[in-house]
Design a protein around this motif. Sequence first.
Motif, PDB file in Angstrom:
ATOM      1  N   ALA A   1      49.632  29.318 -54.590  1.00  0.00           N
ATOM      2  CA  ALA A   1      49.415  30.504 -52.988  1.00  0.00           C
ATOM      3  C   ALA A   1      48.625  31.551 -53.594  1.00  0.00           C
ATOM      4  O   ALA A   1      47.718  32.569 -52.805  1.00  0.00           O
ATOM      5  N   LEU A   2      48.358  31.930 -54.809  1.00  0.00           N
ATOM      6  CA  LEU A   2      47.683  32.937 -55.499  1.00  0.00           C
ATOM      7  C   LEU A   2      46.445  33.222 -55.285  1.00  0.00           C
ATOM      8  O   LEU A   2      45.913  31.882 -55.077  1.00  0.00           O
ATOM      9  N   THR A   3      45.855  33.777 -55.196  1.00  0.00           N
ATOM     10  CA  THR A   3      44.029  34.068 -55.119  1.00  0.00           C
ATOM     11  C   THR A   3      44.328  35.690 -56.261  1.00  0.00           C
ATOM     12  O   THR A   3      44.969  35.696 -56.679  1.00  0.00           O
TER      13      THR A   3
ATOM     14  N   ILE B   1      53.010  37.863 -57.462  1.00  0.00           N
ATOM     15  CA  ILE B   1      53.536  37.367 -56.060  1.00  0.00           C
ATOM     16  C   ILE B   1      53.966  38.073 -55.040  1.00  0.00           C
ATOM     17  O   ILE B   1      55.571  38.443 -55.346  1.00  0.00           O
ATOM     18  N   ARG B   2      53.471  37.265 -54.087  1.00  0.00           N
ATOM     19  CA  ARG B   2      53.274  38.022 -53.188  1.00  0.00           C
ATOM     20  C   ARG B   2      54.294  37.476 -51.818  1.00  0.00           C
ATOM     21  O   ARG B   2      55.862  38.017 -51.460  1.00  0.00           O
ATOM     22  N   ARG B   3      54.962  36.377 -51.774  1.00  0.00           N
ATOM     23  CA  ARG B   3      56.277  36.081 -51.362  1.00  0.00           C
ATOM     24  C   ARG B   3      56.605  34.401 -52.410  1.00  0.00           C
ATOM     25  O   ARG B   3      55.761  34.056 -53.132  1.00  0.00           O
ATOM     26  N   SER B   4      58.109  34.137 -52.096  1.00  0.00           N
ATOM     27  CA  SER B   4      58.403  33.730 -53.013  1.00  0.00           C
ATOM     28  C   SER B   4      60.069  32.896 -51.379  1.00  0.00           C
ATOM     29  O   SER B   4      60.047  33.967 -50.533  1.00  0.00           O
ATOM     30  N   LYS B   5      60.321  32.561 -52.833  1.00  0.00           N
ATOM     31  CA  LYS B   5      61.767  31.846 -52.082  1.00  0.00           C
ATOM     32  C   LYS B   5      63.302  32.931 -52.127  1.00  0.00           C
ATOM     33  O   LYS B   5      63.839  32.686 -51.061  1.00  0.00           O
ATOM     34  N   SER B   6      62.690  33.657 -52.639  1.00  0.00           N
ATOM     35  CA  SER B   6      64.717  34.332 -52.697  1.00  0.00           C
ATOM     36  C   SER B   6      63.527  36.186 -52.192  1.00  0.00           C
ATOM     37  O   SER B   6      64.491  36.832 -52.236  1.00  0.00           O
ATOM     38  N   ASP B   7      62.267  35.687 -51.388  1.00  0.00           N
ATOM     39  CA  ASP B   7      62.027  37.025 -51.388  1.00  0.00           C
ATOM     40  C   ASP B   7      61.073  36.456 -49.705  1.00  0.00           C
ATOM     41  O   ASP B   7      59.305  36.468 -50.449  1.00  0.00           O
ATOM     42  N   GLN B   8      61.937  36.304 -49.005  1.00  0.00           N
ATOM     43  CA  GLN B   8      61.406  35.503 -47.331  1.00  0.00           C
ATOM     44  C   GLN B   8      60.528  36.455 -46.786  1.00  0.00           C
ATOM     45  O   GLN B   8      59.170  37.065 -46.366  1.00  0.00           O
ATOM     46  N   PHE B   9      60.928  38.161 -47.383  1.00  0.00           N
ATOM     47  CA  PHE B   9      59.937  39.504 -45.820  1.00  0.00           C
ATOM     48  C   PHE B   9      58.443  39.347 -47.764  1.00  0.00           C
ATOM     49  O   PHE B   9      57.951  40.549 -46.926  1.00  0.00           O
ATOM     50  N   GLY B  10      58.004  39.264 -48.286  1.00  0.00           N
ATOM     51  CA  GLY B  10      57.050  39.434 -48.684  1.00  0.00           C
ATOM     52  C   GLY B  10      57.181  40.188 -49.770  1.00  0.00           C
ATOM     53  O   GLY B  10      55.529  41.360 -49.957  1.00  0.00           O
ATOM     54  N   GLU B  11      58.302  40.917 -50.120  1.00  0.00           N
ATOM     55  CA  GLU B  11      58.139  42.130 -51.001  1.00  0.00           C
ATOM     56  C   GLU B  11      57.323  42.095 -52.298  1.00  0.00           C
ATOM     57  O   GLU B  11      56.901  42.828 -52.552  1.00  0.00           O
ATOM     58  N   GLY B  12      57.357  40.981 -53.082  1.00  0.00           N
ATOM     59  CA  GLY B  12      56.893  40.367 -53.987  1.00  0.00           C
ATOM     60  C   GLY B  12      57.280  40.743 -55.180  1.00  0.00           C
ATOM     61  O   GLY B  12      58.298  42.008 -55.387  1.00  0.00           O
ATOM     62  N   ARG B  13      56.898  40.334 -55.831  1.00  0.00           N
ATOM     63  CA  ARG B  13      57.257  40.864 -58.193  1.00  0.00           C
ATOM     64  C   ARG B  13      56.348  40.464 -58.688  1.00  0.00           C
ATOM     65  O   ARG B  13      55.080  39.921 -58.399  1.00  0.00           O
TER      66      ARG B  13
END
Length: 301
Positions: A157-159, A175-187
């Motif tokens: 998914a990275l751009t 990393i905009r969205r992950s399995k444990s970050d469904q609302f896209g706060e990112g890390r």
Amino acid sequence: MSGMSDAPEWRFELSRLDGAYAPATMRSYRADLDAFEAWCDVKGEIPFPATVAVVCSFIEDEGRTKAPSTVQRRLYAIRKMHRLLRMDDPTDDEEINLSLRRVKRRRSVRPKQAKGLTRQYLARFLAAQPDSPIGVRNRAMLALGYDLLIRRSELIALTTHDLEEACDGSYRVLIRRSKSDQFGEGRLAFTSPQTATLLRTWLAVRGPEIEWLFCPVYKNRPINRGLSTTTVKRLIKQSALRAGLSIAEVAEFSAHSLRVGAAQDLLYRGKDTTTIMRAGGWTSINVLARYLKKAEHNVWT
């Protein structure tokens, strides 16, 4: 009794969730509800609304051939659909819990852990790539996936916009969205200088007109579209074969191996659990503990 229901078409109702859940979650919901509907059709039962007895029977039938985690996921899908259809939820009944416990006790097998693609393997996999544009891409994908402790869905998914070059030549990656970050706060995660060099080499081959960080390569030409998640698994398996590993050892690797191996290496280097959880974006200590169990054995022996 017919397996047909007077309820609205569940596939239409499920489409209401589009955009609210990750694509992988939506695929799982569809597959699990398809399985439940097919089972009901064979048994002559109504899927929606389902009775407690029907759901219990379905759970126990599925438990004879499926892992408990799969059965539990199917149960979640049935629960979600009943709520979307504004129907009484049969999954709240205590009989459901008892059926699920029977499944778990009958198949009390620990989840199979992917073999960790540690730094030792990474070096061999990188060296095994062909001297071609696809080899350049593969080296960058493997190195970045390891550095970021990233899931395959996150990697593809990275751009280009998710990269920011640092003063030392490495990259900061969002990393905009992950399995444990469904609302896209990112890390935020960071690459090594060596991985940054591999990335720059790939970006020069890929060209500036493609937004996806990684894309397919056809006849040595990058194609302007994203990759599928199966590409990551295939890349790791093929790399293991090219590196000369046995068929049995190749089978132990999966798309999750980069994440597992990087976490194990952090433990080898003396990092504590909090640091490893932060590096990989974990929210569950129990999940991380499974990744590290084999590494802990190696550290202390």
